[in-house]
Design a protein around this motif. Structure first.
Motif, PDB file in Angstrom:
ATOM      1  N   SER A 317       0.938  -1.350   0.051  1.00 23.83           N
ATOM      2  CA  SER A 317      -0.077   0.301   0.218  1.00 23.83           C
ATOM      3  C   SER A 317       1.300   1.602  -0.379  1.00 23.83           C
ATOM      4  N   LEU A 318       0.422   2.085  -0.554  1.00 22.55           N
ATOM      5  CA  LEU A 318       0.994   3.515  -1.154  1.00 22.55           C
ATOM      6  C   LEU A 318       0.047   4.490  -0.622  1.00 22.55           C
ATOM      7  N   LEU A 319       0.559   5.540   0.429  1.00 25.67           N
ATOM      8  CA  LEU A 319      -0.316   6.473   0.862  1.00 25.67           C
ATOM      9  C   LEU A 319       0.026   7.165   0.706  1.00 25.67           C
ATOM     10  N   LEU A 320      -0.272   8.582   0.665  1.00 23.70           N
ATOM     11  CA  LEU A 320       0.632  10.189   0.548  1.00 23.70           C
ATOM     12  C   LEU A 320      -0.320  10.596   2.019  1.00 23.70           C
ATOM     13  N   VAL A 321       0.426  11.514   3.796  1.00 19.33           N
ATOM     14  CA  VAL A 321      -0.572  12.092   4.098  1.00 19.33           C
ATOM     15  C   VAL A 321      -0.389  13.358   3.626  1.00 19.33           C
ATOM     16  N   ASP A 322      -0.941  14.126   3.224  1.00 22.87           N
ATOM     17  CA  ASP A 322      -0.923  15.344   2.673  1.00 22.87           C
ATOM     18  C   ASP A 322      -1.387  16.353   4.183  1.00 22.87           C
ATOM     19  N   ASN A 324      -2.684  18.485   4.590  1.00 23.49           N
ATOM     20  CA  ASN A 324      -3.335  18.689   5.598  1.00 23.49           C
ATOM     21  C   ASN A 324      -4.086  18.461   6.749  1.00 23.49           C
ATOM     22  N   GLY A 325      -3.221  16.538   6.497  1.00 23.94           N
ATOM     23  CA  GLY A 325      -3.597  15.007   7.834  1.00 23.94           C
ATOM     24  C   GLY A 325      -4.455  14.775   7.253  1.00 23.94           C
ATOM     25  N   VAL A 326      -4.997  14.721   5.566  1.00 25.58           N
ATOM     26  CA  VAL A 326      -5.312  13.927   4.464  1.00 25.58           C
ATOM     27  C   VAL A 326      -4.923  12.301   4.311  1.00 25.58           C
ATOM     28  N   VAL A 327      -4.693  11.096   4.304  1.00 26.69           N
ATOM     29  CA  VAL A 327      -4.484  10.567   4.235  1.00 26.69           C
ATOM     30  C   VAL A 327      -5.292  10.025   2.256  1.00 26.69           C
ATOM     31  N   GLN A 328      -4.489   9.688   1.403  1.00 26.50           N
ATOM     32  CA  GLN A 328      -4.304   9.665   0.396  1.00 26.50           C
ATOM     33  C   GLN A 328      -4.290   7.989  -0.724  1.00 26.50           C
ATOM     34  N   ASP A 329      -4.646   7.325  -0.570  1.00 25.36           N
ATOM     35  CA  ASP A 329      -4.389   5.301  -1.523  1.00 25.36           C
ATOM     36  C   ASP A 329      -4.010   6.127  -2.971  1.00 25.36           C
ATOM     37  N   LEU A 359       3.838  13.264   3.602  1.00 25.60           N
ATOM     38  CA  LEU A 359       5.201  11.854   3.813  1.00 25.60           C
ATOM     39  C   LEU A 359       4.307  11.050   3.367  1.00 25.60           C
ATOM     40  N   LEU A 360       5.161  10.453   2.612  1.00 23.92           N
ATOM     41  CA  LEU A 360       4.673   9.363   1.819  1.00 23.92           C
ATOM     42  C   LEU A 360       5.656   8.195   2.168  1.00 23.92           C
ATOM     43  N   ILE A 361       4.413   7.003   2.408  1.00 24.08           N
ATOM     44  CA  ILE A 361       4.353   5.705   3.283  1.00 24.08           C
ATOM     45  C   ILE A 361       4.164   4.525   2.216  1.00 24.08           C
ATOM     46  N   ALA A 362       4.779   3.378   2.501  1.00 22.37           N
ATOM     47  CA  ALA A 362       4.425   2.145   2.027  1.00 22.37           C
ATOM     48  C   ALA A 362       4.417   1.307   3.210  1.00 22.37           C
ATOM     49  N   ILE A 363       3.653   0.294   3.307  1.00 26.30           N
ATOM     50  CA  ILE A 363       3.714  -0.571   4.216  1.00 26.30           C
ATOM     51  C   ILE A 363       2.945  -2.044   3.103  1.00 26.30           C
ATOM     52  N   MET A 397       7.214  -1.041   6.812  1.00 28.13           N
ATOM     53  CA  MET A 397       6.635  -0.240   6.292  1.00 28.13           C
ATOM     54  C   MET A 397       7.678   1.261   6.644  1.00 28.13           C
ATOM     55  N   ALA A 398       8.179   1.915   5.770  1.00 22.59           N
ATOM     56  CA  ALA A 398       8.727   3.227   5.260  1.00 22.59           C
ATOM     57  C   ALA A 398       8.114   4.454   5.450  1.00 22.59           C
ATOM     58  N   VAL A 399       8.705   5.593   5.601  1.00 18.05           N
ATOM     59  CA  VAL A 399       8.365   6.463   6.151  1.00 18.05           C
ATOM     60  C   VAL A 399       9.199   7.531   5.309  1.00 18.05           C
ATOM     61  N   VAL A 400       9.132   8.166   4.334  1.00 21.58           N
ATOM     62  CA  VAL A 400       9.972   9.430   3.606  1.00 21.58           C
ATOM     63  C   VAL A 400       9.066  10.739   2.860  1.00 21.58           C
ATOM     64  N   PRO A 401       9.716  11.981   3.880  1.00 16.19           N
ATOM     65  CA  PRO A 401       9.155  13.195   3.558  1.00 16.19           C
ATOM     66  C   PRO A 401       9.725  13.532   2.100  1.00 16.19           C
ATOM     67  N   PHE A 402       8.798  14.771   1.883  1.00 20.11           N
ATOM     68  CA  PHE A 402       9.030  15.687   0.720  1.00 20.11           C
ATOM     69  C   PHE A 402       8.505  16.674   0.364  1.00 20.11           C
ATOM     70  N   ASP A 403       9.135  17.920  -0.358  1.00 19.36           N
ATOM     71  CA  ASP A 403       8.408  18.874  -0.348  1.00 19.36           C
ATOM     72  C   ASP A 403       7.564  19.414  -1.083  1.00 19.36           C
TER      73      ASP A 403
END
Length: 405
Positions: A317-322, A324-329, A359-363, A397-403
């Protein structure tokens, strides 16, 4: 005769000449580009330094290397080419029956055979001459064992009392043991011994242990990075408070014996649930899923590109947490092949740029989590506690921030 109610005056001719001169002068200036009519060129866009961020995958206990001393001793196998030829044993056939002779004559296997008979009255059996021994085919129903032909139902043979002065010696055929010649073992390709750890790897091990011993800071993750042999290890601190990151760096990373570079990244407090979920993983801060980005600074309207490795056999699963705190698949933007996943996600910022990062998260899980299907599009505060209750702490999992600008 033409009626002119307004007679011409000299001033009219002067005005016409002035207008004509101004018009011709404007055409001349425009034709030869003497005055820049275009709007000024926009200022060059502000360039931000490219920072490549990826989570570190560090095996703390490498697998034991096989050496000739640690290999188990294998039992020697007989070689098909080096097997000695067995001794050729002549089959023994019964002698020709003579009239009146009831017992069978048995060939002696040794120079001094044992005299056996099946009759109550003992009778000395004569040795069979080698000329009388002819190989014959065993009769049907007999079983071959060694160099003797035994009947299926063996007869009971009673021992014969030896005559006086005669010593009875029971001898058996001696079979010399066959020496097994070990087969020449082929040289198996053994893995070369692991090289000794470099000073940077030793620093990373100590750095990971220090971070694991400090898990009480809320809404903070410390991501160790390797900068190669040219630099010190890098620790990327991600939190919603500058004060929290400064305190962590002073109490954990401020050691003269451990030279560490550090970088601080600020996120929105609505993203804290994602950071707390990442910090609760058993492998934190050395995640088991290599997640890499081609660039950590993305302009609005471009694509977020990267790769995920070591996910063969798992549902990724690849998730984006923007911010604004919204989680997107983002699963629909992922391509899988040969145990590796690659993604290209178009991203666009809605509104003015902010100082907070995404925040980009892979689970990686055994199956698709129901939380991803049911709660995608919700806030991180609702999403990650439900995901924790569903999959527990076993997922990697893993988490990586980006701008995003």
């Amino acid at each position: 005769m033409i009626l002119q109610p307004h007679p011409e005056r000299p001033s009219h001719w002067g005005m016409a000449f002035a207008v004509s001169s101004a018009l011709h002068a404007g055409v001349f200036v425009y034709a030869f580009g003497l005055v820049p009519w275009q709007a000024g060129a926009p200022p060059p866009p502000v360039s931000f330094p490219e920072i490549s961020i990826s989570n570190i995958v560090f095996e703390e206990q490498p697998q034991e290397q096989l050496t000739p001393e640690t290999l188990p001793e294998a039992a020697p196998e007989p070689s098909a080419q080096a097997e000695p030829e067995p001794e050729t044993l002549d089959p023994v056939a019964p002698a020709a029956e003579t009239p009146g002779a009831e017992p069978e004559e048995i060939a002696a296997a040794e120079p001094e055979p044992e005299t056996l008979t099946a009759e109550p009255e003992p009778e000395r059996l004569a040795a069979v001459s080698p000329a009388q021994l002819n190989p014959i085919t065993p009769e049907e129903g007999t079983v071959l064992q060694g160099n003797r032909t035994l009947p299926t139902q063996p007869e009971r043979i009673t021992p014969v009392s030896p005559s006086a002065g005669t010593a009875t010696q029971t001898t058996a055929t001696r079979v010399a043991p066959v020496e097994v010649i070990p087969r020449t073992q082929t040289q198996t390709s053994l893995a070369p011994p692991a090289p000794p750890p470099t000073p940077e790897q030793l620093q990373l091990v100590e750095l990971i242990e220090r971070i694991r011993n400090r898990l009480g800071d809320p809404c903070l993750v410390a991501l160790p990075q390797s900068q190669g042999a040219q630099g010190n290890p890098l620790v990327v601190l991600v939190s919603d408070q500058d004060r929290t990151m400064a305190t962590f760096a002073r109490e954990v990373l401020n050691d003269p014996d451990l030279q560490v570079d550090q970088r601080s990244i600020v996120v929105d407090n609505r993203q804290c649930a994602a950071l707390d979920f990442a910090r609760a993983r058993p492998s934190y801060p050395s995640f088991k899923v290599p997640l890499r980005l081609q660039a950590s600074l993305i302009n609005s309207g471009n694509e977020l590109r990267g790769s995920i490795d070591n996910v063969a056999g798992f549902y990724t699963s690849l998730l984006l947490v923007d911010d604004n705190g919204v989680v997107q698949d983002l699963r629909r933007f992922v391509r899988f092949e040969s145990g590796r996943a690659a993604f290209e996600v178009p991203v666009t910022r809605d509104g003015a740029a902010r100082d907070t990062s995404q925040l980009l998260i892979a689970i990686a899980t055994q199956g698709r989590p129901a939380t991803v299907s049911n709660l995608a599009g919700r806030l991180a505060a609702d999403f990650f506690p439900a995901l924790e209750a569903e999959i527990g702490r076993g997922a990697i999992m893993a988490v990586v921030p980006f701008d995003l600008r």
